[in-house]
Design a protein around this motif. Sequence first.
Motif, PDB file in Angstrom:
ATOM      1  N   ARG A  73      37.235  -9.671  -7.597  1.00  0.00           N
ATOM      2  CA  ARG A  73      37.393 -10.830  -6.677  1.00  0.00           C
ATOM      3  C   ARG A  73      38.083 -10.151  -5.235  1.00  0.00           C
ATOM      4  O   ARG A  73      38.946  -9.300  -5.299  1.00  0.00           O
ATOM      5  CB  ARG A  73      38.614 -11.660  -7.178  1.00  0.00           C
ATOM      6  N   ASN A  74      37.500 -10.665  -4.151  1.00  0.00           N
ATOM      7  CA  ASN A  74      38.160 -10.273  -2.738  1.00  0.00           C
ATOM      8  C   ASN A  74      39.114 -11.148  -2.275  1.00  0.00           C
ATOM      9  O   ASN A  74      38.730 -12.085  -1.227  1.00  0.00           O
ATOM     10  CB  ASN A  74      37.201  -9.660  -1.866  1.00  0.00           C
ATOM     11  N   LEU A  77      45.343 -10.361   1.668  1.00  0.00           N
ATOM     12  CA  LEU A  77      46.702 -10.984   2.032  1.00  0.00           C
ATOM     13  C   LEU A  77      46.626 -12.190   3.157  1.00  0.00           C
ATOM     14  O   LEU A  77      47.593 -13.107   2.789  1.00  0.00           O
ATOM     15  CB  LEU A  77      47.798 -10.048   2.871  1.00  0.00           C
ATOM     16  N   ASP A  78      45.577 -12.187   3.778  1.00  0.00           N
ATOM     17  CA  ASP A  78      45.475 -13.464   4.841  1.00  0.00           C
ATOM     18  C   ASP A  78      44.589 -14.650   4.336  1.00  0.00           C
ATOM     19  O   ASP A  78      44.309 -15.559   5.097  1.00  0.00           O
ATOM     20  CB  ASP A  78      44.675 -12.722   5.905  1.00  0.00           C
ATOM     21  N   TYR A  79      44.226 -14.346   3.012  1.00  0.00           N
ATOM     22  CA  TYR A  79      43.429 -15.529   2.451  1.00  0.00           C
ATOM     23  C   TYR A  79      44.122 -16.893   2.541  1.00  0.00           C
ATOM     24  O   TYR A  79      45.139 -17.089   1.972  1.00  0.00           O
ATOM     25  CB  TYR A  79      43.178 -15.180   0.842  1.00  0.00           C
ATOM     26  N   PRO A  80      43.445 -17.918   3.001  1.00  0.00           N
ATOM     27  CA  PRO A  80      44.203 -18.920   3.519  1.00  0.00           C
ATOM     28  C   PRO A  80      44.507 -20.177   2.445  1.00  0.00           C
ATOM     29  O   PRO A  80      45.515 -20.890   2.491  1.00  0.00           O
ATOM     30  CB  PRO A  80      43.318 -19.765   4.535  1.00  0.00           C
ATOM     31  N   LEU A  81      43.755 -20.142   1.502  1.00  0.00           N
ATOM     32  CA  LEU A  81      43.920 -21.427   0.547  1.00  0.00           C
ATOM     33  C   LEU A  81      45.140 -21.347  -0.302  1.00  0.00           C
ATOM     34  O   LEU A  81      45.412 -20.100  -0.592  1.00  0.00           O
ATOM     35  CB  LEU A  81      42.575 -21.614  -0.116  1.00  0.00           C
ATOM     36  N   ASP A  82      45.876 -22.278  -0.521  1.00  0.00           N
ATOM     37  CA  ASP A  82      46.761 -22.378  -1.608  1.00  0.00           C
ATOM     38  C   ASP A  82      46.192 -22.336  -2.831  1.00  0.00           C
ATOM     39  O   ASP A  82      45.240 -22.499  -3.101  1.00  0.00           O
ATOM     40  CB  ASP A  82      47.843 -23.315  -1.261  1.00  0.00           C
ATOM     41  N   PHE A  86      42.711 -23.464  -3.965  1.00  0.00           N
ATOM     42  CA  PHE A  86      41.611 -22.511  -4.585  1.00  0.00           C
ATOM     43  C   PHE A  86      41.057 -23.071  -6.089  1.00  0.00           C
ATOM     44  O   PHE A  86      39.615 -22.711  -6.130  1.00  0.00           O
ATOM     45  CB  PHE A  86      42.398 -21.047  -4.867  1.00  0.00           C
ATOM     46  N   PRO A 123      50.126 -19.951  -0.841  1.00  0.00           N
ATOM     47  CA  PRO A 123      48.796 -19.121  -0.246  1.00  0.00           C
ATOM     48  C   PRO A 123      48.604 -18.446  -1.414  1.00  0.00           C
ATOM     49  O   PRO A 123      49.314 -17.510  -1.738  1.00  0.00           O
ATOM     50  CB  PRO A 123      49.265 -18.810   0.784  1.00  0.00           C
ATOM     51  N   LEU A 126      49.121 -14.724  -1.030  1.00  0.00           N
ATOM     52  CA  LEU A 126      50.604 -13.954  -1.082  1.00  0.00           C
ATOM     53  C   LEU A 126      51.118 -14.187  -2.628  1.00  0.00           C
ATOM     54  O   LEU A 126      52.176 -13.818  -2.949  1.00  0.00           O
ATOM     55  CB  LEU A 126      51.519 -15.076  -0.265  1.00  0.00           C
TER      56      LEU A 126
ATOM     57  N   PHE B 154      34.800 -19.643   0.372  1.00  0.00           N
ATOM     58  CA  PHE B 154      36.158 -19.386   0.184  1.00  0.00           C
ATOM     59  C   PHE B 154      36.147 -18.651  -1.264  1.00  0.00           C
ATOM     60  O   PHE B 154      37.383 -18.057  -1.333  1.00  0.00           O
ATOM     61  CB  PHE B 154      37.000 -20.496   0.215  1.00  0.00           C
ATOM     62  N   ILE B 157      32.634 -14.833  -5.132  1.00  0.00           N
ATOM     63  CA  ILE B 157      32.290 -14.468  -6.470  1.00  0.00           C
ATOM     64  C   ILE B 157      32.618 -15.438  -7.539  1.00  0.00           C
ATOM     65  O   ILE B 157      31.614 -15.522  -8.730  1.00  0.00           O
ATOM     66  CB  ILE B 157      33.296 -13.133  -6.794  1.00  0.00           C
ATOM     67  N   ARG B 205      43.397 -20.839   9.792  1.00  0.00           N
ATOM     68  CA  ARG B 205      43.932 -20.114   8.747  1.00  0.00           C
ATOM     69  C   ARG B 205      45.288 -19.518   8.905  1.00  0.00           C
ATOM     70  O   ARG B 205      45.951 -19.330   7.565  1.00  0.00           O
ATOM     71  CB  ARG B 205      43.045 -18.715   8.562  1.00  0.00           C
ATOM     72  N   VAL B 208      47.300 -23.697   8.246  1.00  0.00           N
ATOM     73  CA  VAL B 208      47.310 -24.618   7.165  1.00  0.00           C
ATOM     74  C   VAL B 208      46.183 -24.071   5.938  1.00  0.00           C
ATOM     75  O   VAL B 208      45.725 -23.171   5.977  1.00  0.00           O
ATOM     76  CB  VAL B 208      46.353 -25.750   7.648  1.00  0.00           C
ATOM     77  N   HIS B 209      46.468 -24.724   4.743  1.00  0.00           N
ATOM     78  CA  HIS B 209      46.001 -24.120   3.614  1.00  0.00           C
ATOM     79  C   HIS B 209      44.937 -24.769   2.627  1.00  0.00           C
ATOM     80  O   HIS B 209      44.837 -24.792   1.481  1.00  0.00           O
ATOM     81  CB  HIS B 209      47.076 -23.578   2.811  1.00  0.00           C
ATOM     82  N   SER B 210      44.233 -25.770   3.270  1.00  0.00           N
ATOM     83  CA  SER B 210      43.068 -26.475   2.578  1.00  0.00           C
ATOM     84  C   SER B 210      42.068 -26.545   3.417  1.00  0.00           C
ATOM     85  O   SER B 210      42.032 -26.232   4.402  1.00  0.00           O
ATOM     86  CB  SER B 210      43.641 -27.835   2.019  1.00  0.00           C
ATOM     87  N   LEU B 214      41.998 -27.035   7.427  1.00  0.00           N
ATOM     88  CA  LEU B 214      41.306 -25.815   8.210  1.00  0.00           C
ATOM     89  C   LEU B 214      40.302 -26.420   9.277  1.00  0.00           C
ATOM     90  O   LEU B 214      40.307 -26.108  10.482  1.00  0.00           O
ATOM     91  CB  LEU B 214      40.592 -24.827   7.384  1.00  0.00           C
ATOM     92  N   LYS B 259      52.694 -17.182  11.773  1.00  0.00           N
ATOM     93  CA  LYS B 259      52.335 -16.868  10.232  1.00  0.00           C
ATOM     94  C   LYS B 259      53.413 -15.738   9.992  1.00  0.00           C
ATOM     95  O   LYS B 259      54.026 -15.856   8.987  1.00  0.00           O
ATOM     96  CB  LYS B 259      51.087 -16.467  10.051  1.00  0.00           C
TER      97      LYS B 259
END
Lengths: 223, 265
Positions: A73-74, A77-82, A86, A123, A126, B154, B157, B205, B208-210, B214, B259
């Motif tokens: 899975r990629n 660190l900057d992946y935005p969704l919590d 997700f 997130p 993190l 998002f 995979i 990004r 916010v986190h949804s 976004l 951030k």
Amino acid sequence: MIEAKNLEKRFGKQLVFKDVNFKINDGEFISLVGHNGSGKTTLVKILMGLEKKSGGDILIDKKQTIGYVPQFRNIDLDYPLDIEQFVRLNLKWKLSPEKRRKDNELVNEILEKTHLTELKNRPLGLASGGEKQKAYLAQSLLNDPKVLILDESTASLDVEVKMQLMDLVQELNKRFKLTVIFITHDYELSKKYTKRALFFENKTIKPISINDVSEDMFELGGR
Amino acid sequence: MFGYEFMREAFIASTFIAITAGIVGVFVVSRNMSFLSHTLSEIGFAGASFGVLIGISPLAGMILFTMVSSVAVGSLSAESSRREASISTISSLFIGLGILFLSLSSQSSSYATNILFGSIVGISAKEVQQLMILAIVVIVIILVFYKSLAFDSFDHIGARAAGLKTRFLSVAFLITLALSVSIGSQIVGSMLVFVLLTLPGATARYLVHSVPKLIMVSVGLSLAGVWLGLYLAFVTNWPVTFFISSFEVIVYFMGLSYKNWKLNH
Ligand SMILES: Nc1ncnc2c1ncn2[C@@H]1O[C@H](COP(=O)(O)OP(=O)(O)O)[C@@H](O)[C@H]1O
Ligand SMILES: [Mg+2]
């Protein structure tokens, strides 16, 4: 039940496996073991229809939805969704407020089941390795699968975290009669949690009892 | 400033462009297509000058070129890194072609700078209408595929594992990207359309986190940049593109610092 009959897979000229025959019963917790490149991921992809078989058959009840936690899975660190967002990616678009409410309940229930409720606003980028794996697991549980496939989900986790994750999977297996297919290079985990294994060797796959597995079967291996 | 007809047209057109670019940008960034959108804008420049050369409108030429190349890209290999590398080499060819087409046609060179760097003057009411329709087409496509597109963008995979038709989604998205590049170029120009298609989405990004949030933040930043840019360009007579890109870059770095600050607190 899942049943393979003389299943065969080639990529072009390269034979991955042939003469594959096995059955996996409903509610079983089974290991898939064998060296890297022996075809474990390929087998589960065929089972899910993500990859074509070259011959023979693999049968699975159409009604049995599969939850698959992929090997790679990629998520950087900057992946935005919590974590919650997700997990929710795997929901379908619903217009009726009633159905949306049901979805919310389902998500909360699954976050609870996977012990992620407290972490749901973190997130994903993190999150720790173990938390990430739990999030992947939670996401795949959303469409209420009857079969759960874990593709090396415990690799790169600390011993303690591994055990937690496996305890969780075992609980799902027992409580909801979920069939679990566990791809692993971890001898201890396989012994502890499963009763049977499919052993990938010499371009074929054989079902064996967990008493007959030996540590060298779990080596990463080169060919 | 709304006393002037051309400012009203520019305002309406840029509002639609900002909304589209803001929405599409969220997906561009999460699909790692910033680079591709840059290349598409260069291809768009060639398309626009081709349009001028053969006497169809620049917008039509642009849509033609960007559409054909996006669909071609979509059916190329799924290996995104390799795909982008091969595309980048094509982009220099297209810049050259664009310049050739322009010099072959009899249009003055100011026309070229309009296409390249954008312009707020000289957008006719009819063109504004075209832009609005195209913007709405883009937004509708995104809405129709919203859930699967978000999943695929998002968590590619995971989306594949869940059995989504990711190849189809990819082509559908590339078509909206091609359209967005084409309409965005009308205001900010093809050289900088990727500013609107990447920076607001990237900045969001950090904040916010949804996915819905976004999109809201990205659209907000995109609108703010375009409106502010139009106003300042009107007042100072400096190019609108300068103000838009400066604004988006400054906000991007503010987002990044925010951030980092949050990470350490
Ligand atoms: N899409 C593909 N195209 C060609 N060869 C592949 C493809 N996927 C896997 N293989 C090859 O098939 C073999 C089995 O791979 P895989 O199922 O990933 O092994 P494992 O999961 O047991 O490590 C390897 O030799 C691999 O290189
Ligand atoms: Mg594998």
